[in-house]
Write a protein that holds these residues in place. Sequence first.
Motif, PDB file in Angstrom:
ATOM      1  N   ASP A   1      40.982  -7.060  45.533  1.00  0.00           N
ATOM      2  CA  ASP A   1      40.005  -5.769  44.888  1.00  0.00           C
ATOM      3  C   ASP A   1      39.267  -5.234  46.222  1.00  0.00           C
ATOM      4  OD1 ASP A   1      38.440  -3.883  44.143  1.00  0.00           O
ATOM      5  OD2 ASP A   1      37.539  -5.102  42.685  1.00  0.00           O
ATOM      6  N   PRO A   2      39.785  -4.182  46.911  1.00  0.00           N
ATOM      7  CA  PRO A   2      38.936  -3.454  48.108  1.00  0.00           C
ATOM      8  C   PRO A   2      37.465  -3.430  47.805  1.00  0.00           C
ATOM      9  CG  PRO A   2      40.933  -2.374  47.707  1.00  0.00           C
ATOM     10  CD  PRO A   2      41.013  -3.376  46.442  1.00  0.00           C
ATOM     11  N   GLN A   3      37.257  -3.132  46.565  1.00  0.00           N
ATOM     12  CA  GLN A   3      35.788  -2.965  46.086  1.00  0.00           C
ATOM     13  C   GLN A   3      34.785  -4.186  46.062  1.00  0.00           C
ATOM     14  OE1 GLN A   3      34.552   0.152  45.955  1.00  0.00           O
ATOM     15  NE2 GLN A   3      36.591   1.193  46.289  1.00  0.00           N
ATOM     16  N   ALA A   4      35.589  -5.315  45.801  1.00  0.00           N
ATOM     17  CA  ALA A   4      34.811  -6.700  45.829  1.00  0.00           C
ATOM     18  C   ALA A   4      34.182  -7.050  47.140  1.00  0.00           C
ATOM     19  CB  ALA A   4      35.883  -7.721  45.349  1.00  0.00           C
ATOM     20  N   ARG A   5      32.959  -7.755  46.837  1.00  0.00           N
ATOM     21  CA  ARG A   5      32.072  -8.051  47.987  1.00  0.00           C
ATOM     22  C   ARG A   5      31.216  -9.562  47.438  1.00  0.00           C
ATOM     23  NH1 ARG A   5      27.236  -5.174  47.824  1.00  0.00           N
ATOM     24  NH2 ARG A   5      26.516  -5.713  50.084  1.00  0.00           N
TER      25      ARG A   5
ATOM     26  N   ILE B   1      37.038 -15.760  46.023  1.00  0.00           N
ATOM     27  CA  ILE B   1      37.952 -15.463  47.229  1.00  0.00           C
ATOM     28  C   ILE B   1      39.274 -14.755  46.395  1.00  0.00           C
ATOM     29  CG2 ILE B   1      39.950 -16.740  48.314  1.00  0.00           C
ATOM     30  CD1 ILE B   1      37.369 -17.037  49.806  1.00  0.00           C
ATOM     31  N   ALA B   2      39.620 -15.171  45.433  1.00  0.00           N
ATOM     32  CA  ALA B   2      40.817 -14.190  44.643  1.00  0.00           C
ATOM     33  C   ALA B   2      40.452 -12.836  44.536  1.00  0.00           C
ATOM     34  CB  ALA B   2      41.255 -14.961  43.487  1.00  0.00           C
TER      35      ALA B   2
ATOM     36  N   ALA C   1      36.469  -1.683  51.296  1.00  0.00           N
ATOM     37  CA  ALA C   1      36.484  -0.353  50.921  1.00  0.00           C
ATOM     38  C   ALA C   1      35.112   0.258  51.627  1.00  0.00           C
ATOM     39  CB  ALA C   1      35.972   0.036  49.313  1.00  0.00           C
ATOM     40  N   MET C   2      34.109  -0.492  51.878  1.00  0.00           N
ATOM     41  CA  MET C   2      32.943  -0.281  52.682  1.00  0.00           C
ATOM     42  C   MET C   2      33.448  -0.391  54.279  1.00  0.00           C
ATOM     43  SD  MET C   2      30.175  -2.548  50.736  1.00  0.00           S
ATOM     44  CE  MET C   2      28.599  -2.148  51.832  1.00  0.00           C
ATOM     45  N   LEU C   3      34.300  -1.307  54.587  1.00  0.00           N
ATOM     46  CA  LEU C   3      35.100  -1.337  55.903  1.00  0.00           C
ATOM     47  C   LEU C   3      35.613  -0.096  56.050  1.00  0.00           C
ATOM     48  CD1 LEU C   3      35.514  -2.565  58.614  1.00  0.00           C
ATOM     49  CD2 LEU C   3      37.366  -3.742  57.316  1.00  0.00           C
TER      50      LEU C   3
ATOM     51  N   SER D   1      46.845  -1.800  50.243  1.00  0.00           N
ATOM     52  CA  SER D   1      48.147  -1.843  50.911  1.00  0.00           C
ATOM     53  C   SER D   1      47.790  -2.800  52.130  1.00  0.00           C
ATOM     54  CB  SER D   1      48.567  -0.668  51.629  1.00  0.00           C
ATOM     55  OG  SER D   1      47.736   0.095  52.408  1.00  0.00           O
ATOM     56  N   VAL D   2      46.275  -2.951  52.685  1.00  0.00           N
ATOM     57  CA  VAL D   2      46.000  -3.925  53.485  1.00  0.00           C
ATOM     58  C   VAL D   2      46.347  -5.014  53.251  1.00  0.00           C
ATOM     59  CG1 VAL D   2      44.111  -2.457  54.187  1.00  0.00           C
ATOM     60  CG2 VAL D   2      43.801  -4.398  53.113  1.00  0.00           C
TER      61      VAL D   2
END
Length: 164
Positions: free
Chosen positions: A87-91, A81-82, A99-101, A144-145
């Motif tokens: 990290d926008p690249q984390a999935r 979760i953290a 990032a994919m979104l 920034s999101v």
Amino acid sequence: MKTGRFPAGDEPAEHDARAQVASLRACADTRVIASPARVARETAQWIADSFDVVPAFDDIDYGRWRGQSIRETAGREPDAIAAWLADPQARPHGGESVAMLAARVARGLAYLDETLACGRCIVVTHAIVVKVALAHGLGEPLESVYAMNLAPLSSTLLQRAAPS
């Protein structure tokens, strides 16, 4: 997410919010677009008699977290979760990263500009989709999101710059 669960995509609107969205009631020259999620389609019906469903504006894919309690998931997988929240690249859930979104939403915005060429479009979608659209439109980094906070049923206006 206000229910404390990662959305599954088939949740109904929590309550009838026609009065809250009445000011958005579409004019004849307005195109209304909805996410495929049930709650977005129900909300779009309160705004317009007809609307298009565009998958590019669907909620983020929460992967194996879909439908699960946020609190329980955080207790089981605090590091995952953290990472996902930083990290926008984390999935870590196996679904989409932020990032994919963002790439999918950018394609959706391009679709609105190129294919629909509507003067005014109302897109009924999800907070995270609006956040990545704002980051994209403002040229802000995706990180920034994580600092953005949007109220349910709020409106955000994105306006195209005049062609130069």
